[in-house]
Design an enzyme around this catalytic site. Structure first.
Site, short mmCIF file in Angstrom:
data_model
loop_
_atom_site.label_atom_id
_atom_site.label_comp_id
_atom_site.label_asym_id
_atom_site.label_seq_id
_atom_site.Cartn_x
_atom_site.Cartn_y
_atom_site.Cartn_z
N LYS A 198 43.07 34.41 39.53
CA LYS A 198 43.84 34.39 38.29
C LYS A 198 44.47 33.00 38.14
O LYS A 198 45.68 32.81 38.31
CB LYS A 198 44.88 35.52 38.26
CG LYS A 198 44.22 36.82 37.81
CD LYS A 198 45.15 37.96 37.58
CE LYS A 198 46.12 37.76 36.44
NZ LYS A 198 45.52 37.95 35.09
N ASP A 241 40.02 43.33 47.96
CA ASP A 241 40.31 44.71 48.38
C ASP A 241 40.12 45.65 47.19
O ASP A 241 39.44 46.67 47.27
CB ASP A 241 41.75 44.77 48.92
CG ASP A 241 42.09 46.15 49.47
OD1 ASP A 241 41.23 46.76 50.12
OD2 ASP A 241 43.22 46.60 49.23
N TYR A 246 47.92 38.92 52.26
CA TYR A 246 47.98 39.82 53.41
C TYR A 246 48.71 39.19 54.60
O TYR A 246 49.25 39.90 55.44
CB TYR A 246 46.57 40.21 53.87
CG TYR A 246 46.02 41.44 53.21
CD1 TYR A 246 45.93 41.54 51.83
CD2 TYR A 246 45.56 42.51 53.98
CE1 TYR A 246 45.40 42.66 51.23
CE2 TYR A 246 45.03 43.64 53.38
CZ TYR A 246 44.95 43.71 52.02
OH TYR A 246 44.43 44.83 51.43
N ASP A 288 36.63 48.19 46.21
CA ASP A 288 36.73 49.65 46.07
C ASP A 288 36.14 50.10 44.73
O ASP A 288 35.43 51.09 44.65
CB ASP A 288 38.19 50.12 46.15
CG ASP A 288 38.54 50.67 47.54
OD1 ASP A 288 37.92 50.21 48.52
OD2 ASP A 288 39.43 51.52 47.63
N ASP A 318 41.09 40.11 36.55
CA ASP A 318 41.26 41.32 35.72
C ASP A 318 40.06 41.50 34.80
O ASP A 318 39.53 42.61 34.65
CB ASP A 318 42.58 41.28 34.95
CG ASP A 318 42.77 40.01 34.12
OD1 ASP A 318 42.04 39.03 34.34
OD2 ASP A 318 43.67 40.00 33.24
#
Ligand code: IPM
Ligand code: MG
Length: 368
Positions: free
Chosen positions: A192, A249, A142, A253, A225
């Site tokens: 990851k 983020d 970000y 959600d 993932d």
């Protein structure tokens, strides 16, 4: 001693109407629990752009740095879609996070028993779910440099940079371990490390902090993932999840929607302790500004109300009062009161935004 101070930034869309209900609850605590707050208000997001040409003025930024806690509604709306990136409503929120250095974003995903059937997953997968995602909030892709859109030969290239220092990973890891000790004593870290160097470092640092400072907390690691997959498969395996800004983020959600009620979930963004020992803090609902329903009395104020409960717990050391407010919310849900986002069951009682506020206040009154 002066009263604790709150800055309210209601923002855009449904922000002002859900915040109006929180305002009544703040006043209730002042009158009935002898907990007066000094409340001031300001603009953030599109409404600030409309008034001042910027999504956050320097004055409001300075005020946010001074108060004990900021309560934010929501920012954004379609009328701002074409604005230059530097003045988009979201930039106001990102500036607050960055300049207040709110590095630990706590996003609980809790399934209220009365709402388990709203989940897209089966009831037994989500009933009783209570996990806490700790998202790093002030670094990573970000904010990393270089960034931008540059010309390279005859085409343009979009660039963002994932970047984490060891100290940035250490401090958010500590936040996660500390929380875990007060909950289920388990941390799962997600990155990851199989493809990203920043993930390799992330895993190494979280493991070291765990080994040296929190050997009593059970630590595991997952590729992000696979973590997304496990969140959908059997979310109750998790207690605290700690992850970077972008993965956080996305995962938050997804976790929020598991509970069937994105309109219900609060968040806290915490920084380092100030001189008075309180962390710098901003509290906001996870949901957005929902411009399509703004101004119609349809919005669910519960996420914003529960954000204030988090403020009571994390900024003001009023855990028992936070419990009282959370129980009041549970009570009205158990009684079948539903705002428009939660209609559909038989026997539910539809209420407006302010009707929900009335009911929560009545439940608070009954708790005395
Ligand atoms: C969030 C939002 C923000 C983010 C936007 C509004 C900048 O999606 O808080 O999750 O991407 O962090
Ligand atoms: Mg988001």
């Amino acid at each position: 001693m002066s009263n604790p101070s709150l800055l309210i930034l209601a923002g855009d869309g449904i922000g002002p109407e859900v915040m109006a209900e929180v305002r009544r609850i703040i006043d209730w605590y002042g009158e009935k629990r002898d907990m007066p707050f000094d409340v001031s208000e300001g603009l953030v997001g599109g409404c600030s752009y409309d008034a001042h040409g910027t999504p956050l003025t320097d004055e409001t930024m300075a005020r946010a740095q001074e108060v004990d806690a900021v309560l934010l509604g929501a920012v954004g709306g379609p009328q701002y879609d074409d604005l230059d990136f530097s003045v988009k409503p979201e930039r106001g929120l990102l500036r607050l996070r960055k300049e207040m250095d709110l590095y630990a974003n706590l996003r609980p995903a809790q399934c209220f028993d009365a709402l388990a059937d709203f989940s897209s997953l089966k009831r037994d997968v989500v009933a009783g779910l209570d996990i806490m995602i700790v998202r790093e909030l002030t670094s990573g892709i970000y904010f990393g440099e270089p960034r931008g859109i540059i010309q390279e030969g005859n085409e343009r290239v979009g660039i963002n940079t994932q970047r984490y220092t060891e100290s940035e990973i250490e401090r958010v890891a500590r936040s996660a371990f500390e929380l875990a000790r007060r909950r289920g004593n388990k941390v799962c870290s997600m990155e990851k490390a199989n493809v990203m160097e920043s993930g390799v470092l992330w895993r190494e640092v979280v493991q070291r902090i765990g080994d040296t400072e929190y050997p009593d907390v059970e630590l595991s690691h997952m590729y992000a993932d696979a973590g997304a997959m496990q969140l959908c498969r059997w979310p109750k395996q998790f207690d605290v999840i700690v992850t970077d800004n972008l993965f956080g983020d996305l995962l938050s959600d997804a976790a929020a929607m598991l509970t069937g009620s994105l309109g219900m979930l609060p968040s806290a963004s915490l920084g380092a302790p100030m001189d008075n020992g309180r962390p710098k803090a901003l509290y906001e609902p996870v949901h957005g500004s929902a411009p399509d329903i703004a101004g119609q009395g349809k919005a669910n104020p519960i996420a914003c109300v529960l954000s204030f409960a988090m403020a009571l717990r994390y900024s003001f050391d009023k855990g028992a009062e936070a419990d009282r407010l959370e129980q009041a919310v549970e009570k009205v849900l158990a009684d079948g009161l539903r705002t428009a986002d939660l209609l559909g069951e038989e026997g539910a009682t539809p209420v407006s935004t302010s009707g929900m506020g009335d009911a929560i206040l009545a439940a608070l009154e009954a708790s005395l």
